[in-house]
Scaffold this motif. Structure first.
Motif, PDB file in Angstrom:
ATOM      1  N   LYS A  40       0.832  -1.202   0.000  1.00 12.08           N
ATOM      2  CA  LYS A  40       0.000   0.000   0.000  1.00 12.08           C
ATOM      3  C   LYS A  40       0.865   1.250   0.000  1.00 12.08           C
ATOM      4  O   LYS A  40       2.026   1.220   0.397  1.00 12.08           O
ATOM      5  CB  LYS A  40      -0.902   0.021   1.232  1.00 12.08           C
ATOM      6  N   ASP A  41       0.278   2.355  -0.482  1.00 14.52           N
ATOM      7  CA  ASP A  41       0.892   3.681  -0.415  1.00 14.52           C
ATOM      8  C   ASP A  41      -0.175   4.656   0.050  1.00 14.52           C
ATOM      9  O   ASP A  41      -1.312   4.602  -0.425  1.00 14.52           O
ATOM     10  CB  ASP A  41       1.384   4.150  -1.791  1.00 14.52           C
ATOM     11  N   LEU A  42       0.193   5.552   0.956  1.00 13.09           N
ATOM     12  CA  LEU A  42      -0.737   6.579   1.403  1.00 13.09           C
ATOM     13  C   LEU A  42      -0.959   7.572   0.273  1.00 13.09           C
ATOM     14  O   LEU A  42      -0.010   8.116  -0.284  1.00 13.09           O
ATOM     15  CB  LEU A  42      -0.184   7.306   2.642  1.00 13.09           C
ATOM     16  N   ILE A  43      -2.210   7.790  -0.103  1.00 11.08           N
ATOM     17  CA  ILE A  43      -2.548   8.778  -1.124  1.00 11.08           C
ATOM     18  C   ILE A  43      -2.761  10.132  -0.462  1.00 11.08           C
ATOM     19  O   ILE A  43      -2.205  11.135  -0.876  1.00 11.08           O
ATOM     20  CB  ILE A  43      -3.836   8.393  -1.895  1.00 11.08           C
ATOM     21  N   MET A  44      -3.590  10.158   0.578  1.00 10.31           N
ATOM     22  CA  MET A  44      -3.865  11.421   1.258  1.00 10.31           C
ATOM     23  C   MET A  44      -4.370  11.180   2.662  1.00 10.31           C
ATOM     24  O   MET A  44      -4.876  10.110   2.975  1.00 10.31           O
ATOM     25  CB  MET A  44      -4.879  12.261   0.488  1.00 10.31           C
ATOM     26  N   GLU A  97      -1.650  -7.387  -7.854  1.00 12.35           N
ATOM     27  CA  GLU A  97      -0.943  -7.828  -9.062  1.00 12.35           C
ATOM     28  C   GLU A  97      -1.582  -7.329 -10.347  1.00 12.35           C
ATOM     29  O   GLU A  97      -0.896  -6.905 -11.259  1.00 12.35           O
ATOM     30  CB  GLU A  97      -0.867  -9.362  -9.102  1.00 12.35           C
ATOM     31  N   GLY A  98      -2.896  -7.368 -10.438  1.00 12.68           N
ATOM     32  CA  GLY A  98      -3.586  -7.036 -11.681  1.00 12.68           C
ATOM     33  C   GLY A  98      -3.827  -5.555 -11.907  1.00 12.68           C
ATOM     34  O   GLY A  98      -3.740  -5.079 -13.034  1.00 12.68           O
ATOM     35  N   GLN A  99      -4.137  -4.823 -10.851  1.00 13.62           N
ATOM     36  CA  GLN A  99      -4.424  -3.396 -10.977  1.00 13.62           C
ATOM     37  C   GLN A  99      -4.469  -2.755  -9.593  1.00 13.62           C
ATOM     38  O   GLN A  99      -4.621  -3.448  -8.598  1.00 13.62           O
ATOM     39  CB  GLN A  99      -5.741  -3.157 -11.724  1.00 13.62           C
ATOM     40  N   PRO A 100      -4.385  -1.430  -9.564  1.00 14.93           N
ATOM     41  CA  PRO A 100      -4.470  -0.745  -8.270  1.00 14.93           C
ATOM     42  C   PRO A 100      -5.919  -0.654  -7.788  1.00 14.93           C
ATOM     43  O   PRO A 100      -6.851  -0.751  -8.580  1.00 14.93           O
ATOM     44  CB  PRO A 100      -3.919   0.654  -8.576  1.00 14.93           C
ATOM     45  N   ALA A 101      -6.062  -0.481  -6.508  1.00 13.90           N
ATOM     46  CA  ALA A 101      -7.366  -0.232  -5.893  1.00 13.90           C
ATOM     47  C   ALA A 101      -7.177   0.871  -4.854  1.00 13.90           C
ATOM     48  O   ALA A 101      -6.039   1.297  -4.609  1.00 13.90           O
ATOM     49  CB  ALA A 101      -7.902  -1.506  -5.240  1.00 13.90           C
ATOM     50  N   ARG A 102      -8.264   1.320  -4.288  1.00  7.71           N
ATOM     51  CA  ARG A 102      -8.170   2.352  -3.259  1.00  7.71           C
ATOM     52  C   ARG A 102      -9.005   1.932  -2.059  1.00  7.71           C
ATOM     53  O   ARG A 102     -10.121   1.458  -2.200  1.00  7.71           O
ATOM     54  CB  ARG A 102      -8.685   3.681  -3.789  1.00  7.71           C
ATOM     55  N   MET A 103      -8.428   2.129  -0.881  1.00  7.59           N
ATOM     56  CA  MET A 103      -9.129   1.887   0.375  1.00  7.59           C
ATOM     57  C   MET A 103      -9.120   3.207   1.133  1.00  7.59           C
ATOM     58  O   MET A 103      -8.061   3.795   1.342  1.00  7.59           O
ATOM     59  CB  MET A 103      -8.406   0.803   1.184  1.00  7.59           C
ATOM     60  N   THR A 104     -10.299   3.668   1.508  1.00  3.08           N
ATOM     61  CA  THR A 104     -10.414   4.934   2.229  1.00  3.08           C
ATOM     62  C   THR A 104     -11.092   4.679   3.569  1.00  3.08           C
ATOM     63  O   THR A 104     -12.167   4.066   3.615  1.00  3.08           O
ATOM     64  CB  THR A 104     -11.224   5.964   1.413  1.00  3.08           C
ATOM     65  N   PHE A 105     -10.435   5.129   4.622  1.00  4.10           N
ATOM     66  CA  PHE A 105     -10.930   4.977   5.983  1.00  4.10           C
ATOM     67  C   PHE A 105     -11.358   6.340   6.508  1.00  4.10           C
ATOM     68  O   PHE A 105     -10.611   7.314   6.372  1.00  4.10           O
ATOM     69  CB  PHE A 105      -9.819   4.478   6.916  1.00  4.10           C
ATOM     70  N   MET A 106     -12.515   6.410   7.133  1.00  2.00           N
ATOM     71  CA  MET A 106     -12.920   7.619   7.826  1.00  2.00           C
ATOM     72  C   MET A 106     -13.120   7.235   9.295  1.00  2.00           C
ATOM     73  O   MET A 106     -13.839   6.276   9.591  1.00  2.00           O
ATOM     74  CB  MET A 106     -14.205   8.198   7.246  1.00  2.00           C
ATOM     75  N   PHE A 107     -12.463   7.970  10.177  1.00  2.00           N
ATOM     76  CA  PHE A 107     -12.549   7.709  11.606  1.00  2.00           C
ATOM     77  C   PHE A 107     -13.210   8.886  12.307  1.00  2.00           C
ATOM     78  O   PHE A 107     -12.985  10.044  11.949  1.00  2.00           O
ATOM     79  CB  PHE A 107     -11.156   7.481  12.207  1.00  2.00           C
ATOM     80  N   TYR A 108     -13.970   8.555  13.324  1.00  2.00           N
ATOM     81  CA  TYR A 108     -14.715   9.543  14.085  1.00  2.00           C
ATOM     82  C   TYR A 108     -14.457   9.304  15.573  1.00  2.00           C
ATOM     83  O   TYR A 108     -14.371   8.156  16.017  1.00  2.00           O
ATOM     84  CB  TYR A 108     -16.207   9.392  13.765  1.00  2.00           C
ATOM     85  N   LYS A 109     -14.325  10.396  16.310  1.00  2.00           N
ATOM     86  CA  LYS A 109     -14.112  10.299  17.755  1.00  2.00           C
ATOM     87  C   LYS A 109     -15.231  11.078  18.446  1.00  2.00           C
ATOM     88  O   LYS A 109     -15.107  12.275  18.700  1.00  2.00           O
ATOM     89  CB  LYS A 109     -12.739  10.855  18.141  1.00  2.00           C
ATOM     90  N   PRO A 110     -16.365  10.407  18.751  1.00  2.00           N
ATOM     91  CA  PRO A 110     -17.484  11.112  19.361  1.00  2.00           C
ATOM     92  C   PRO A 110     -17.205  11.539  20.803  1.00  2.00           C
ATOM     93  O   PRO A 110     -17.713  12.564  21.248  1.00  2.00           O
ATOM     94  CB  PRO A 110     -18.634  10.103  19.302  1.00  2.00           C
ATOM     95  N   LEU A 115      -9.716  11.366   7.705  1.00  2.00           N
ATOM     96  CA  LEU A 115      -9.833  10.467   6.560  1.00  2.00           C
ATOM     97  C   LEU A 115      -8.428  10.097   6.085  1.00  2.00           C
ATOM     98  O   LEU A 115      -7.556  10.960   5.995  1.00  2.00           O
ATOM     99  CB  LEU A 115     -10.597  11.168   5.435  1.00  2.00           C
ATOM    100  N   TYR A 116      -8.231   8.815   5.804  1.00  4.50           N
ATOM    101  CA  TYR A 116      -6.982   8.319   5.240  1.00  4.50           C
ATOM    102  C   TYR A 116      -7.335   7.530   3.986  1.00  4.50           C
ATOM    103  O   TYR A 116      -8.203   6.654   4.030  1.00  4.50           O
ATOM    104  CB  TYR A 116      -6.271   7.367   6.207  1.00  4.50           C
ATOM    105  N   SER A 117      -6.654   7.814   2.887  1.00  2.13           N
ATOM    106  CA  SER A 117      -6.901   7.110   1.644  1.00  2.13           C
ATOM    107  C   SER A 117      -5.599   6.448   1.189  1.00  2.13           C
ATOM    108  O   SER A 117      -4.550   7.094   1.160  1.00  2.13           O
ATOM    109  CB  SER A 117      -7.403   8.091   0.582  1.00  2.13           C
ATOM    110  N   TYR A 118      -5.672   5.178   0.830  1.00  3.00           N
ATOM    111  CA  TYR A 118      -4.501   4.401   0.435  1.00  3.00           C
ATOM    112  C   TYR A 118      -4.663   3.807  -0.956  1.00  3.00           C
ATOM    113  O   TYR A 118      -5.752   3.343  -1.314  1.00  3.00           O
ATOM    114  CB  TYR A 118      -4.280   3.237   1.415  1.00  3.00           C
TER     115      TYR A 118
END
Length: 166
Positions: free
Chosen positions: A102-106, A124-137, A116-119
């Motif tokens: 993985k590489d951090l995108i933003m 092997e076949g192609q890139p994908a993106r995983m985006t996490f949103m965290f909340y601290k109530p 928000l963290y986006s990776y």
């Protein structure tokens, strides 16, 4: 004689004094900014722990384990939605191949309570993106949203288009 000497260098004295004063103010502002940045980084420390654990499990134990474990922090998530996320990610993983890293995108911070963290996921076949949103109530971070898509290359190509707008 001394009076004339001081009179000649009086403007220089004021310029040097102003520079010293301005330099001290700039240094104080830089130190304050650094302290703010340090405290901001400290406020999302728990988030990085969640993400690191997620990717370790995503790689070694699979999608289901990674998704279930990260959503243990969110008491509002129901099992039906969780199953939907797992099925979506697993079906795409079967097409795009083995996970390689993985590489951090933003990283974005809306406040001290929403980040928000986006990776970029390297498969092997192609890139994908995983985006996490965290909340601290209150006092603890929890996963709020998790997004997965394979259109990151399309968005990158689209961003290179000439639109004719300034």
């Amino acid at each position: 004689m001394r009076y004339t000497y001081f009179k000649a260098f009086k403007p220089l004295f004021f310029i040097v004094s102003a520079l010293v004063f301005t330099g001290n103010v700039a240094l104080a502002q830089t130190q304050a900014t650094a302290a703010t940045a340090t405290s901001a980084a400290a406020s999302v420390t728990g988030v990085q722990t969640f993400i690191d654990k997620f990717f370790k499990e995503y790689d070694k134990q699979g999608t289901a384990r990674a998704v279930i474990d990260i959503f243990k922090s969110n008491k509002q998530m129901d099992s039906t939605r969780l199953t939907g996320i797992i099925v979506k990610i697993d079906s795409m993983r079967s097409v795009i191949g083995k996970y390689l890293g993985k590489d951090l995108i933003m990283q974005r911070k809306a406040s001290n309570s929403l980040v928000l963290y986006s990776y970029l996921l390297k498969h092997e076949g192609q890139p994908a993106r995983m985006t996490f949103m965290f909340y601290k109530p209150k006092n603890e971070w929890e996963i709020y949203r998790l997004y997965f898509d394979v259109d990151v290359d399309g968005e990158l190509a689209e961003s290179s288009r000439v639109t004719g707008k300034p």
